[in-house]
Structures are given as structure tokens and as C-alpha cells.
Design a protein around this motif. Sequence first.
Motif, mmCIF file in Angstrom:
data_model
loop_
_atom_site.group_PDB
_atom_site.id
_atom_site.type_symbol
_atom_site.label_atom_id
_atom_site.label_comp_id
_atom_site.label_asym_id
_atom_site.label_seq_id
_atom_site.Cartn_x
_atom_site.Cartn_y
_atom_site.Cartn_z
ATOM 1 N N THR A 261 0.828 -1.213 0.000
ATOM 2 C CA THR A 261 0.000 0.000 0.000
ATOM 3 C C THR A 261 0.856 1.254 0.000
ATOM 4 N N ALA A 262 1.937 1.237 0.805
ATOM 5 C CA ALA A 262 2.834 2.389 0.836
ATOM 6 C C ALA A 262 3.489 2.619 -0.528
ATOM 7 N N ARG A 263 3.848 1.538 -1.202
ATOM 8 C CA ARG A 263 4.440 1.682 -2.534
ATOM 9 C C ARG A 263 3.446 2.286 -3.512
ATOM 10 N N GLU A 264 2.206 1.842 -3.445
ATOM 11 C CA GLU A 264 1.198 2.412 -4.332
ATOM 12 C C GLU A 264 0.979 3.891 -4.032
ATOM 13 N N GLU A 265 0.924 4.253 -2.740
ATOM 14 C CA GLU A 265 0.753 5.659 -2.381
ATOM 15 C C GLU A 265 1.946 6.483 -2.843
ATOM 16 N N LEU A 266 3.165 5.941 -2.712
ATOM 17 C CA LEU A 266 4.355 6.659 -3.171
ATOM 18 C C LEU A 266 4.303 6.866 -4.682
ATOM 19 N N HIS A 267 3.885 5.845 -5.422
ATOM 20 C CA HIS A 267 3.772 5.981 -6.862
ATOM 21 C C HIS A 267 2.735 7.046 -7.224
ATOM 22 N N ALA A 268 1.601 7.046 -6.513
ATOM 23 C CA ALA A 268 0.578 8.064 -6.779
ATOM 24 C C ALA A 268 1.105 9.465 -6.453
ATOM 25 N N ALA A 269 1.871 9.581 -5.352
ATOM 26 C CA ALA A 269 2.440 10.884 -4.990
ATOM 27 C C ALA A 269 3.414 11.370 -6.061
ATOM 28 N N LYS A 270 4.234 10.449 -6.591
ATOM 29 C CA LYS A 270 5.150 10.835 -7.665
ATOM 30 C C LYS A 270 4.379 11.323 -8.895
ATOM 31 N N GLU A 271 3.295 10.651 -9.219
ATOM 32 C CA GLU A 271 2.495 11.092 -10.365
ATOM 33 C C GLU A 271 1.892 12.467 -10.105
ATOM 34 N N ARG A 272 1.411 12.719 -8.877
ATOM 35 C CA ARG A 272 0.858 14.037 -8.561
ATOM 36 C C ARG A 272 1.935 15.112 -8.655
ATOM 37 N N ILE A 273 3.153 14.799 -8.172
ATOM 38 C CA ILE A 273 4.251 15.770 -8.250
ATOM 39 C C ILE A 273 4.578 16.071 -9.705
ATOM 40 N N ALA A 274 4.596 15.044 -10.542
ATOM 41 C CA ALA A 274 4.868 15.266 -11.962
ATOM 42 C C ALA A 274 3.796 16.156 -12.594
ATOM 43 N N CYS A 275 2.521 15.908 -12.232
ATOM 44 C CA CYS A 275 1.444 16.759 -12.759
ATOM 45 C C CYS A 275 1.596 18.196 -12.290
ATOM 46 N N LEU A 276 1.959 18.371 -11.008
ATOM 47 C CA LEU A 276 2.166 19.726 -10.485
ATOM 48 C C LEU A 276 3.320 20.413 -11.200
ATOM 49 N N ALA A 277 4.382 19.672 -11.498
ATOM 50 C CA ALA A 277 5.517 20.261 -12.213
ATOM 51 C C ALA A 277 5.095 20.738 -13.599
ATOM 52 N N VAL A 278 4.278 19.942 -14.282
ATOM 53 C CA VAL A 278 3.784 20.364 -15.595
ATOM 54 C C VAL A 278 2.920 21.615 -15.471
ATOM 55 N N GLU A 279 2.059 21.648 -14.448
ATOM 56 C CA GLU A 279 1.215 22.825 -14.258
ATOM 57 C C GLU A 279 2.049 24.062 -13.946
ATOM 58 N N VAL A 280 3.114 23.887 -13.167
ATOM 59 C CA VAL A 280 3.991 25.033 -12.868
ATOM 60 C C VAL A 280 4.654 25.542 -14.137
ATOM 61 N N LYS A 281 5.109 24.636 -14.986
ATOM 62 C CA LYS A 281 5.738 25.051 -16.247
ATOM 63 C C LYS A 281 4.735 25.788 -17.129
ATOM 64 N N LEU A 282 3.507 25.288 -17.192
ATOM 65 C CA LEU A 282 2.486 25.966 -17.982
ATOM 66 C C LEU A 282 2.186 27.351 -17.423
ATOM 67 N N ALA A 283 2.127 27.448 -16.077
ATOM 68 C CA ALA A 283 1.882 28.752 -15.463
ATOM 69 C C ALA A 283 3.027 29.724 -15.743
ATOM 70 N N GLN A 284 4.273 29.233 -15.698
ATOM 71 C CA GLN A 284 5.407 30.095 -16.013
ATOM 72 C C GLN A 284 5.361 30.565 -17.461
ATOM 73 N N ALA A 285 4.996 29.660 -18.376
ATOM 74 C CA ALA A 285 4.882 30.052 -19.779
ATOM 75 C C ALA A 285 3.784 31.100 -19.969
ATOM 76 N N GLU A 286 2.661 30.916 -19.279
ATOM 77 C CA GLU A 286 1.579 31.894 -19.363
ATOM 78 C C GLU A 286 2.010 33.238 -18.796
ATOM 79 N N THR A 287 2.766 33.204 -17.705
ATOM 80 C CA THR A 287 3.259 34.455 -17.118
ATOM 81 C C THR A 287 4.184 35.190 -18.083
ATOM 82 N N ARG A 288 5.073 34.441 -18.744
ATOM 83 C CA ARG A 288 5.971 35.073 -19.716
ATOM 84 C C ARG A 288 5.190 35.654 -20.885
ATOM 85 N N ARG A 289 4.134 34.933 -21.316
ATOM 86 C CA ARG A 289 3.327 35.451 -22.418
ATOM 87 C C ARG A 289 2.611 36.737 -22.030
ATOM 88 N N VAL A 290 2.055 36.771 -20.804
ATOM 89 C CA VAL A 290 1.377 37.991 -20.339
ATOM 90 C C VAL A 290 2.363 39.144 -20.223
#
Length: 404
Positions: A261-290
Motif C-alpha cells: 500500500t505504501a508503494r502504491e501511495e508513493l507511486h501516486a504521490a510521484k504522479e501528482r508531483i509530476a502533474c504539479l511540475a507540468v502545471e507550474v511550467k504551464l503557469a510560467q509560460a503563461e506568465t511570460r506570455r502575459v
Amino acid sequence: MRLQESPEAAELLERLRRLRAARGGPTLERISRSTRHVASPATLSRLFSGTLLPSERVVRATAEALLAHTSTPEREEAAVREVMVLYRRAYDAQGGQRPGRRPSIVPGPEGRLQEELWSLIRSRGLTLTHLASRLHFSRSWLSEMFRQPHRLTPGLVDRLAREFEIPREPLWRAVELAAEARRAAEAAGTGEEASRPAAAPPGAGTAADAAGGGEAQDVAGAGSRFLADENRRLQAELMCLYEAEARARDWAEDLAMRLETAREELHAAKERIACLAVEVKLAQAETRRVQHFIEIEQEARIRADELADALLDALRVSAGSRGSEDGVLAPEEAFIQAAAGRPPGDIATVVSVLRDRGRAEFAARLVQEAVSTRSVPDVTALAMALLDAGPAPAAEGTSSADGS
């Protein structure tokens, strides 16, 4: 005695025939191969024709072969148990001894307890091997405990009560009665041996020899009792070790499940972190465009200011060269006509600059001139540009000369 002559046997036969029909009516040779030849085709033929009730092992193997891969393992095992319960009822109805029955060691409470234990096993459709596997014990050790049920420990009694789903207290009371009866029988046997006079060997007749023989018997009796007590103690310690091993196995399984169960939760946390990293990059790109758009707007604003300043300077120079009385009227008309021919975006920028500089009336005249000389689509575009630039210019009470 034919198998169909009793209702219990007929019910067993009907169940087996339904199972065979549900599998598409396999041949007897195929069923025999599925049982790994535990049941021969000839035995199966006599079973399904109702002329023979074979052994428990054959019936179990046949039921397992007919139920294999038809459902979940738990449901298959439950269905096999139902078939075995029907088999034992049919066997009892024919007056035969039940397979797996163990004779009592001694009559009395211990024998009744032993029969009760085997009755519980048979009523659940189990065998001693299956019960030992479910309790995580070896079959030989559990068989020894059932042959001498007075040696059952509280831990084993708890496990049996949970497995059979019966109250613990009556079973433990029966174990205590069996143990008391066994101790009483051993004590009675020891007393008889001690009270029995020792037989004098041929040619011996002295009192000293008789006394020596009595002392030897006392020592032998004491040694036997000590060995029996030591054996019981060792068996109890062995039972404790078995229980500790079972608990350790349960803890290991629980720990493995938690780790998974801990391994599955760790894998899910890694996926959430990866999604957050993508969202941060998109937000930075939007900020540069603005920011880029803001810089473009600022540059456009600066150019509009420069254009407005240049036009106003040209207006003043033209007014001075004409030498008119007011010095503004004719150059303003020229400026308005020149600015009115510009694109709607430039007109809106000039209007905004004029309004900021206090020339709202001048800006209004510019808008009127542009509207009067443009087509409907151009007027619509100019209106949209003016709305984007800010409020529409309003005429003020000051004259144009005041702003020059």
C-alpha cells in the motif's frame, strides 16, 4: 445396496450429475485425467450410474475436477465442501463407517471430546489435511492432538472455535474434563501398581529383597510420572512455538500488505508531483506570455505618446506661421482631417492621449470627423477600439485655445 435407495445418496448423485452437465457433459476419461487418475473411468461409471459409493478421496477429486475454474477459489472450495457433506450423509445412510473416523483412545470424556472434534470437521466438509492447512499447523502434529485431545492448549482451542464458529467455553470445558479424567486414570493406575505386592523371584525369600523391589517400583513410578509431566510441558512449549510462528506469519503478511500500500501511495504521490511540475511550467509560460503582451502594450503606448506629441508640435508650428488671431483653429482642422484618415486603432490611441491631456472636446471632434467619413464596418471597428481604450470623450467647457 444401490446408491439411489436412500434420499441422501440420491441427492449426492443428483448434485454430481448437475455439475457434470454444467461442464458440458465431459467424458469419464476426461474427468479421470482431471482428477490425475485418482478416480478411474470404471469407478466414475459406477458412481454416476448409481451402483457404487466410492471413497471420500475419489468423490472429492471428482468434485474438484468438475468445479475447477468455474468461479473464484473461495466459491469453488465452498461448493466442494457442500458435495462432501452430502457424501458423508449418504455414507452414513448406508450404514458404513464414516471415512476419516478415528477410534477413541479411552472411553469417557476424552473419547466423547474426540468424537465431537471429528464430527465438527466432517460437518464443515473438511479433512484433517485441509484443517491443518487453514490453521497453519502440520497434519501429523494436529492428528496427534486429536488422538489425545486432553493435551489441547487454550490457543489451539481458540483457533478451533473461530474456525468452526462455535463458542469457546464449552469446548475448553470439555478439554478440562478430558484432562481431569486422564489424570485420574493415570493416578489410579499408579496406585494399583504401587499397592500390588512384588512377586518374589524363584529362590528368593528375604525381606530385604522384597523391600528393594518395592523401592525400585516406586522409583520407576516416579520416573514415569516425571517423564509424563516433562512430555506435557514440552508439548505445551511446542504449541506456544507453533502459535508464535502463526502470529509471526500473520504479522509478516500484514506488513507485506502495508508495504505494498505504501508503494502504491508513493507511486501516486510521484504522479501528482509530476502533474504539479507540468502545471507550474504551464503557469510560467503563461506568465511570460502575459509579460510579453504588457511590454508590447507599453511600447505601443510610448509610440502613441510620441505620435501625439509630434502632431501637437506640428499643430503649434502651423498655427504660429499662419498668424491667425486665435492661432489654433485652422491647424486643428488640418490635424483632425489628417488623424481621421488613420486606422481605427491609431484614432483610439490619439483620442486617449488627447483625453489624458485635457483635450476632450478636441478628441470628440476627431471622433465625429472619423465617423462621418468611414463606412459601417470601420465605424464598428472604431467603436470597439474606443471601448478598449477607455470611456468615450466628453466635451468640456473650455475652448480649444485654452489647451494650445
